[in-house]
Design a protein around this motif. Sequence first.
Motif, PDB file in Angstrom:
ATOM      1  N   VAL A  99       5.634  -4.131  10.149  1.00 23.35           N
ATOM      2  CA  VAL A  99       5.488  -4.222   8.700  1.00 23.35           C
ATOM      3  C   VAL A  99       6.873  -4.113   8.076  1.00 23.35           C
ATOM      4  O   VAL A  99       7.623  -3.194   8.391  1.00 23.35           O
ATOM      5  CB  VAL A  99       4.597  -3.083   8.143  1.00 23.35           C
ATOM      6  N   THR A 100       7.196  -5.055   7.211  1.00 24.38           N
ATOM      7  CA  THR A 100       8.462  -5.013   6.482  1.00 24.38           C
ATOM      8  C   THR A 100       8.177  -4.936   4.988  1.00 24.38           C
ATOM      9  O   THR A 100       7.048  -5.166   4.538  1.00 24.38           O
ATOM     10  CB  THR A 100       9.320  -6.266   6.758  1.00 24.38           C
ATOM     11  N   GLU A 101       9.202  -4.637   4.221  1.00 21.10           N
ATOM     12  CA  GLU A 101       9.061  -4.579   2.766  1.00 21.10           C
ATOM     13  C   GLU A 101       8.565  -5.924   2.231  1.00 21.10           C
ATOM     14  O   GLU A 101       7.709  -5.975   1.344  1.00 21.10           O
ATOM     15  CB  GLU A 101      10.410  -4.220   2.146  1.00 21.10           C
ATOM     16  N   ILE A 102       9.077  -7.005   2.779  1.00 19.96           N
ATOM     17  CA  ILE A 102       8.666  -8.342   2.344  1.00 19.96           C
ATOM     18  C   ILE A 102       7.181  -8.558   2.610  1.00 19.96           C
ATOM     19  O   ILE A 102       6.460  -9.108   1.776  1.00 19.96           O
ATOM     20  CB  ILE A 102       9.506  -9.433   3.054  1.00 19.96           C
ATOM     21  N   ASP A 103       6.686  -8.126   3.769  1.00 20.61           N
ATOM     22  CA  ASP A 103       5.260  -8.251   4.088  1.00 20.61           C
ATOM     23  C   ASP A 103       4.413  -7.509   3.056  1.00 20.61           C
ATOM     24  O   ASP A 103       3.370  -8.005   2.618  1.00 20.61           O
ATOM     25  CB  ASP A 103       4.955  -7.692   5.480  1.00 20.61           C
ATOM     26  N   LEU A 104       4.858  -6.316   2.695  1.00 19.82           N
ATOM     27  CA  LEU A 104       4.118  -5.517   1.720  1.00 19.82           C
ATOM     28  C   LEU A 104       4.081  -6.209   0.364  1.00 19.82           C
ATOM     29  O   LEU A 104       3.025  -6.288  -0.277  1.00 19.82           O
ATOM     30  CB  LEU A 104       4.755  -4.137   1.577  1.00 19.82           C
ATOM     31  N   LEU A 105       5.219  -6.726  -0.080  1.00 17.91           N
ATOM     32  CA  LEU A 105       5.266  -7.415  -1.367  1.00 17.91           C
ATOM     33  C   LEU A 105       4.407  -8.672  -1.365  1.00 17.91           C
ATOM     34  O   LEU A 105       3.702  -8.951  -2.332  1.00 17.91           O
ATOM     35  CB  LEU A 105       6.712  -7.748  -1.748  1.00 17.91           C
ATOM     36  N   ARG A 106       4.435  -9.426  -0.278  1.00 17.52           N
ATOM     37  CA  ARG A 106       3.603 -10.642  -0.189  1.00 17.52           C
ATOM     38  C   ARG A 106       2.125 -10.291  -0.283  1.00 17.52           C
ATOM     39  O   ARG A 106       1.353 -10.993  -0.929  1.00 17.52           O
ATOM     40  CB  ARG A 106       3.871 -11.371   1.127  1.00 17.52           C
ATOM     41  N   LYS A 107       1.724  -9.230   0.374  1.00 17.90           N
ATOM     42  CA  LYS A 107       0.317  -8.829   0.369  1.00 17.90           C
ATOM     43  C   LYS A 107      -0.120  -8.425  -1.035  1.00 17.90           C
ATOM     44  O   LYS A 107      -1.211  -8.764  -1.478  1.00 17.90           O
ATOM     45  CB  LYS A 107       0.103  -7.673   1.352  1.00 17.90           C
ATOM     46  N   VAL A 108       0.735  -7.724  -1.749  1.00 15.66           N
ATOM     47  CA  VAL A 108       0.397  -7.285  -3.106  1.00 15.66           C
ATOM     48  C   VAL A 108       0.407  -8.471  -4.071  1.00 15.66           C
ATOM     49  O   VAL A 108      -0.474  -8.607  -4.907  1.00 15.66           O
ATOM     50  CB  VAL A 108       1.376  -6.190  -3.584  1.00 15.66           C
ATOM     51  N   LEU A 109       1.408  -9.343  -3.942  1.00 12.02           N
ATOM     52  CA  LEU A 109       1.524 -10.468  -4.863  1.00 12.02           C
ATOM     53  C   LEU A 109       0.423 -11.504  -4.668  1.00 12.02           C
ATOM     54  O   LEU A 109      -0.129 -12.003  -5.629  1.00 12.02           O
ATOM     55  CB  LEU A 109       2.894 -11.139  -4.706  1.00 12.02           C
ATOM     56  N   PHE A 115       2.153  -2.054  -5.565  1.00 13.55           N
ATOM     57  CA  PHE A 115       1.852  -1.764  -4.166  1.00 13.55           C
ATOM     58  C   PHE A 115       1.639  -0.273  -3.948  1.00 13.55           C
ATOM     59  O   PHE A 115       0.759   0.140  -3.203  1.00 13.55           O
ATOM     60  CB  PHE A 115       2.959  -2.258  -3.243  1.00 13.55           C
ATOM     61  N   LEU A 116       2.450   0.545  -4.600  1.00 20.01           N
ATOM     62  CA  LEU A 116       2.334   1.991  -4.421  1.00 20.01           C
ATOM     63  C   LEU A 116       0.968   2.505  -4.857  1.00 20.01           C
ATOM     64  O   LEU A 116       0.517   3.548  -4.392  1.00 20.01           O
ATOM     65  CB  LEU A 116       3.442   2.717  -5.191  1.00 20.01           C
ATOM     66  N   ASP A 117       0.301   1.755  -5.726  1.00 20.72           N
ATOM     67  CA  ASP A 117      -1.031   2.148  -6.200  1.00 20.72           C
ATOM     68  C   ASP A 117      -2.155   1.610  -5.306  1.00 20.72           C
ATOM     69  O   ASP A 117      -3.313   1.940  -5.513  1.00 20.72           O
ATOM     70  CB  ASP A 117      -1.258   1.650  -7.627  1.00 20.72           C
ATOM     71  N   VAL A 118      -1.829   0.761  -4.351  1.00 23.48           N
ATOM     72  CA  VAL A 118      -2.831   0.138  -3.487  1.00 23.48           C
ATOM     73  C   VAL A 118      -2.835   0.824  -2.129  1.00 23.48           C
ATOM     74  O   VAL A 118      -1.793   1.037  -1.534  1.00 23.48           O
ATOM     75  CB  VAL A 118      -2.519  -1.369  -3.289  1.00 23.48           C
ATOM     76  N   MET A 119      -4.001   1.154  -1.645  1.00 21.17           N
ATOM     77  CA  MET A 119      -4.115   1.761  -0.325  1.00 21.17           C
ATOM     78  C   MET A 119      -4.596   0.688   0.651  1.00 21.17           C
ATOM     79  O   MET A 119      -5.770   0.327   0.637  1.00 21.17           O
ATOM     80  CB  MET A 119      -5.103   2.932  -0.353  1.00 21.17           C
ATOM     81  N   LEU A 120      -3.695   0.172   1.447  1.00 16.76           N
ATOM     82  CA  LEU A 120      -4.019  -0.869   2.426  1.00 16.76           C
ATOM     83  C   LEU A 120      -3.805  -0.329   3.832  1.00 16.76           C
ATOM     84  O   LEU A 120      -2.795   0.324   4.091  1.00 16.76           O
ATOM     85  CB  LEU A 120      -3.111  -2.081   2.251  1.00 16.76           C
ATOM     86  N   PRO A 121      -4.716  -0.618   4.741  1.00 12.01           N
ATOM     87  CA  PRO A 121      -4.453  -0.249   6.138  1.00 12.01           C
ATOM     88  C   PRO A 121      -3.281  -1.077   6.671  1.00 12.01           C
ATOM     89  O   PRO A 121      -3.121  -2.251   6.320  1.00 12.01           O
ATOM     90  CB  PRO A 121      -5.742  -0.623   6.865  1.00 12.01           C
ATOM     91  N   GLU A 166      -2.871  -2.438   9.461  1.00 12.22           N
ATOM     92  CA  GLU A 166      -3.304  -3.630  10.195  1.00 12.22           C
ATOM     93  C   GLU A 166      -3.576  -4.818   9.277  1.00 12.22           C
ATOM     94  O   GLU A 166      -3.548  -5.957   9.716  1.00 12.22           O
ATOM     95  CB  GLU A 166      -4.530  -3.321  11.048  1.00 12.22           C
ATOM     96  N   ASP A 167      -3.806  -4.574   7.971  1.00 14.50           N
ATOM     97  CA  ASP A 167      -4.014  -5.665   7.019  1.00 14.50           C
ATOM     98  C   ASP A 167      -2.714  -6.275   6.537  1.00 14.50           C
ATOM     99  O   ASP A 167      -2.709  -7.332   5.916  1.00 14.50           O
ATOM    100  CB  ASP A 167      -4.803  -5.163   5.803  1.00 14.50           C
ATOM    101  N   VAL A 168      -1.609  -5.610   6.794  1.00 17.17           N
ATOM    102  CA  VAL A 168      -0.320  -6.065   6.284  1.00 17.17           C
ATOM    103  C   VAL A 168       0.608  -6.521   7.411  1.00 17.17           C
ATOM    104  O   VAL A 168       1.402  -7.428   7.231  1.00 17.17           O
ATOM    105  CB  VAL A 168       0.367  -4.933   5.480  1.00 17.17           C
ATOM    106  N   MET A 169       0.490  -5.899   8.580  1.00 12.03           N
ATOM    107  CA  MET A 169       1.471  -6.132   9.641  1.00 12.03           C
ATOM    108  C   MET A 169       1.437  -7.549  10.198  1.00 12.03           C
ATOM    109  O   MET A 169       0.405  -8.220  10.190  1.00 12.03           O
ATOM    110  CB  MET A 169       1.272  -5.137  10.777  1.00 12.03           C
ATOM    111  N   VAL A 170       2.594  -7.977  10.641  1.00 10.67           N
ATOM    112  CA  VAL A 170       2.756  -9.239  11.347  1.00 10.67           C
ATOM    113  C   VAL A 170       2.478  -8.946  12.821  1.00 10.67           C
ATOM    114  O   VAL A 170       3.033  -8.008  13.388  1.00 10.67           O
ATOM    115  CB  VAL A 170       4.201  -9.769  11.178  1.00 10.67           C
TER     116      VAL A 170
END
Length: 103
Positions: free
Chosen positions: A12-22, A36-42, A44-48
Amino acid sequence: VEGPERRLVGLVTEIDLLRKVLHGRTMNPQEAYHQFLDVMLPVEDVMVRDVITLAPTAPVAEVAEVFLKRKIRCAPVVDGRGNLLGIVTETDLMKLLEHMVKD
């Protein structure tokens, strides 16, 4: 990382997190980060899962080439069995360059 052998399963990278939120929304990166800080994501839903990895014997020049060609900023270092040994980042390469220039 999974199990006692520390087998790499994703990254998981910062870019992955931003893409998932956007995901299709228009907002500046700072707004996206705060959302993103307000979203609780597992994780495994974000990681490459198809991670670009490096061997511990990879020459630094090869690492830089991989980073540039694949447009990545970090890569896990794994042994022949896929066990995580460490991670190399863009910052590590810059620190090495700084050290080489100073010497």
